[in-house]
Scaffold this motif. Structure first.
Motif, mmCIF file in Angstrom:
data_model
loop_
_atom_site.group_PDB
_atom_site.id
_atom_site.type_symbol
_atom_site.label_atom_id
_atom_site.label_comp_id
_atom_site.label_asym_id
_atom_site.label_seq_id
_atom_site.Cartn_x
_atom_site.Cartn_y
_atom_site.Cartn_z
ATOM 1 N N ASP A 68 0.838 -1.195 -0.102
ATOM 2 C CA ASP A 68 0.000 0.195 -0.014
ATOM 3 C C ASP A 68 0.950 1.218 -0.064
ATOM 4 O OD1 ASP A 68 1.060 -0.104 2.492
ATOM 5 O OD2 ASP A 68 -0.702 0.168 3.595
ATOM 6 N N LEU A 69 2.279 0.822 -0.408
ATOM 7 C CA LEU A 69 3.074 2.354 -0.447
ATOM 8 C C LEU A 69 3.238 3.058 0.954
ATOM 9 C CD1 LEU A 69 1.282 2.206 -3.195
ATOM 10 C CD2 LEU A 69 2.642 4.159 -3.954
ATOM 11 N N SER A 70 3.196 2.472 2.131
ATOM 12 C CA SER A 70 3.123 2.888 3.315
ATOM 13 C C SER A 70 4.568 2.700 3.868
ATOM 14 C CB SER A 70 2.234 2.356 4.330
ATOM 15 O OG SER A 70 2.446 0.775 4.636
ATOM 16 N N GLY A 71 5.491 2.008 3.197
ATOM 17 C CA GLY A 71 6.859 1.710 3.298
ATOM 18 C C GLY A 71 7.014 0.820 4.567
ATOM 19 N N GLY A 72 8.329 0.990 5.227
ATOM 20 C CA GLY A 72 8.677 0.070 6.359
ATOM 21 C C GLY A 72 10.040 0.055 6.591
ATOM 22 N N PRO A 75 11.538 4.238 2.716
ATOM 23 C CA PRO A 75 10.241 5.150 3.026
ATOM 24 C C PRO A 75 9.083 4.966 2.259
ATOM 25 C CG PRO A 75 12.441 5.927 1.671
ATOM 26 C CD PRO A 75 12.613 4.614 1.880
ATOM 27 N N ALA A 76 7.829 5.723 2.888
ATOM 28 C CA ALA A 76 6.699 5.829 2.395
ATOM 29 C C ALA A 76 6.734 6.436 0.732
ATOM 30 C CB ALA A 76 5.663 6.186 3.180
ATOM 31 N N LEU A 77 6.080 5.707 -0.032
ATOM 32 C CA LEU A 77 5.693 6.350 -1.274
ATOM 33 C C LEU A 77 4.379 7.026 -1.675
ATOM 34 C CD1 LEU A 77 7.775 3.871 -3.451
ATOM 35 C CD2 LEU A 77 8.608 6.112 -2.149
ATOM 36 N N PHE A 82 5.694 11.781 2.594
ATOM 37 C CA PHE A 82 6.229 11.604 1.163
ATOM 38 C C PHE A 82 5.979 12.941 0.194
ATOM 39 C CE2 PHE A 82 5.244 10.749 -3.535
ATOM 40 C CZ PHE A 82 6.571 10.270 -4.145
ATOM 41 N N LEU A 83 4.554 13.468 0.258
ATOM 42 C CA LEU A 83 4.070 14.624 -0.381
ATOM 43 C C LEU A 83 4.854 15.957 -0.054
ATOM 44 C CD1 LEU A 83 0.489 14.065 -1.240
ATOM 45 C CD2 LEU A 83 2.486 13.964 -2.917
ATOM 46 N N GLY A 84 5.173 16.066 1.267
ATOM 47 C CA GLY A 84 5.877 17.046 2.049
ATOM 48 C C GLY A 84 7.418 16.941 1.570
ATOM 49 N N PHE A 85 8.074 15.993 1.419
ATOM 50 C CA PHE A 85 9.360 15.881 0.901
ATOM 51 C C PHE A 85 9.571 16.326 -0.633
ATOM 52 C CE2 PHE A 85 12.837 13.457 -1.022
ATOM 53 C CZ PHE A 85 14.018 13.801 -0.181
ATOM 54 N N MET A 102 16.062 2.673 -8.179
ATOM 55 C CA MET A 102 15.254 2.020 -7.700
ATOM 56 C C MET A 102 15.041 0.657 -8.986
ATOM 57 S SD MET A 102 14.417 2.346 -4.770
ATOM 58 C CE MET A 102 15.838 3.306 -3.850
ATOM 59 N N PRO A 103 14.669 -0.455 -8.777
ATOM 60 C CA PRO A 103 14.586 -0.961 -7.308
ATOM 61 C C PRO A 103 15.971 -1.003 -6.622
ATOM 62 C CG PRO A 103 14.290 -2.794 -8.713
ATOM 63 C CD PRO A 103 14.154 -1.470 -9.783
ATOM 64 N N ALA A 104 16.270 -0.580 -5.166
ATOM 65 C CA ALA A 104 17.477 -0.497 -4.703
ATOM 66 C C ALA A 104 18.176 -1.876 -4.741
ATOM 67 C CB ALA A 104 17.476 -0.387 -3.291
#
Ligand code: HEC
Length: 149
Positions: A68-72, A75-77, A82-85, A102-104
Motif C-alpha cells: 500500500d506504499l506505506s513503507g517500512g 520510505p513511504a511512497l 512523502f508529499l511534504g518531501f 530503484m529498485p534498490a
C-alpha cells in the motif's frame, strides 16, 4: 537654504520611471508564466498507465515499500511525509530518482517509460486525478510538472 532636489535633471527621472515600469511589467509576465506551469493536480497521467505501473510496483517495489506504499524498511511512497518531501519538486526528479536508483536491489534496470508508469501509479495512490493522456517519460515535459502536496 539651497535646494538640491530642484537641480535634478528631469531626463534622469524619466529614465528612472521607465526602468521601474519595465521591472513591474517584467515581473507580472513572470507571474503569468508561473501560473501556466502544471502540477500533479492537473490530471497529468492516465488510468491505463497507472494500471501498468501498479503491476510493475507489485513485482519490483512492494517488497521494500509495502503493497500500500506505506513503507517500512524503505520510505513511504504515499501520504503526507512523502508529499511534504517532494512538494514543489519537478516530476522529472522523481522519475529520475526511480530510474537511476530503484529498485534498490537492481538499480538502472527499469526503462524511463517503466519509471514513468510507476510514477503514474504513485500519483494515483497519492490521490492526484487521472486524465486522458499518459505522463510523458520525456525529461523536458516532466520538468514542467511540479509535484504539489
Ligand atoms: C530492496 C529494497 C527496495 C526496493 C525493491 C525498492 N526500493 Fe525504493 N528505496 C529503498 C530504500 C532503502 C530507500 C531509501 C534510500 C534512498 O532514497 O535511496 C528507497 C527510496 C525510494 C524513493 C525515494 C523516497 C523518498 O521520498 O525519499 C523512491 C521514490 C523509491 N524508493 C521508489 C521505488 C520504486 C518505484 C521501486 C520499484 C521499482 C523501489 N523503490 C524498489 C529500498 C527499495
Amino acid at each position: 537654504m539651497r535646494s538640491y532636489a530642484k537641480q535634478v535633471n528631469p531626463a534622469w527621472w524619466k529614465v528612472a520611471v521607465a526602468g521601474l515600469v519595465s521591472v513591474v511589467i517584467g515581473s507580472s509576465t513572470l507571474a503569468v508564466r508561473a501560473e501556466q506551469a502544471k502540477t500533479t493536480k492537473d490530471a497529468v497521467y492516465s488510468d491505463a498507465q497507472a494500471k501498468r505501473g501498479e503491476e510493475l510496483y507489485a513485482a519490483q517495489c512492494s517488497s521494500c515499500h509495502a503493497a500500500d506504499l506505506s513503507g517500512g524498511g524503505a520510505p513511504a511512497l504515499a501520504g503526507a511525509d512523502f508529499l511534504g518531501f517532494w512538494d514543489k519538486t519537478p516530476a522529472a526528479d522523481l522519475v529520475e530518482k526511480i530510474q537511476s536508483s530503484m529498485p534498490a536491489n537492481s538499480p538502472g534496470s527499469l526503462t524511463r517509460a517503466q519509471a514513468a508508469d510507476i510514477t503514474a501509479y504513485m500519483f494515483k495512490a497519492n490521490k492526484f486525478p487521472a486524465g486522458a493522456a499518459d505522463l510523458s517519460a520525456d525529461a523536458a515535459a516532466l520538468k514542467a510538472i511540479n509535484i504539489a502536496k
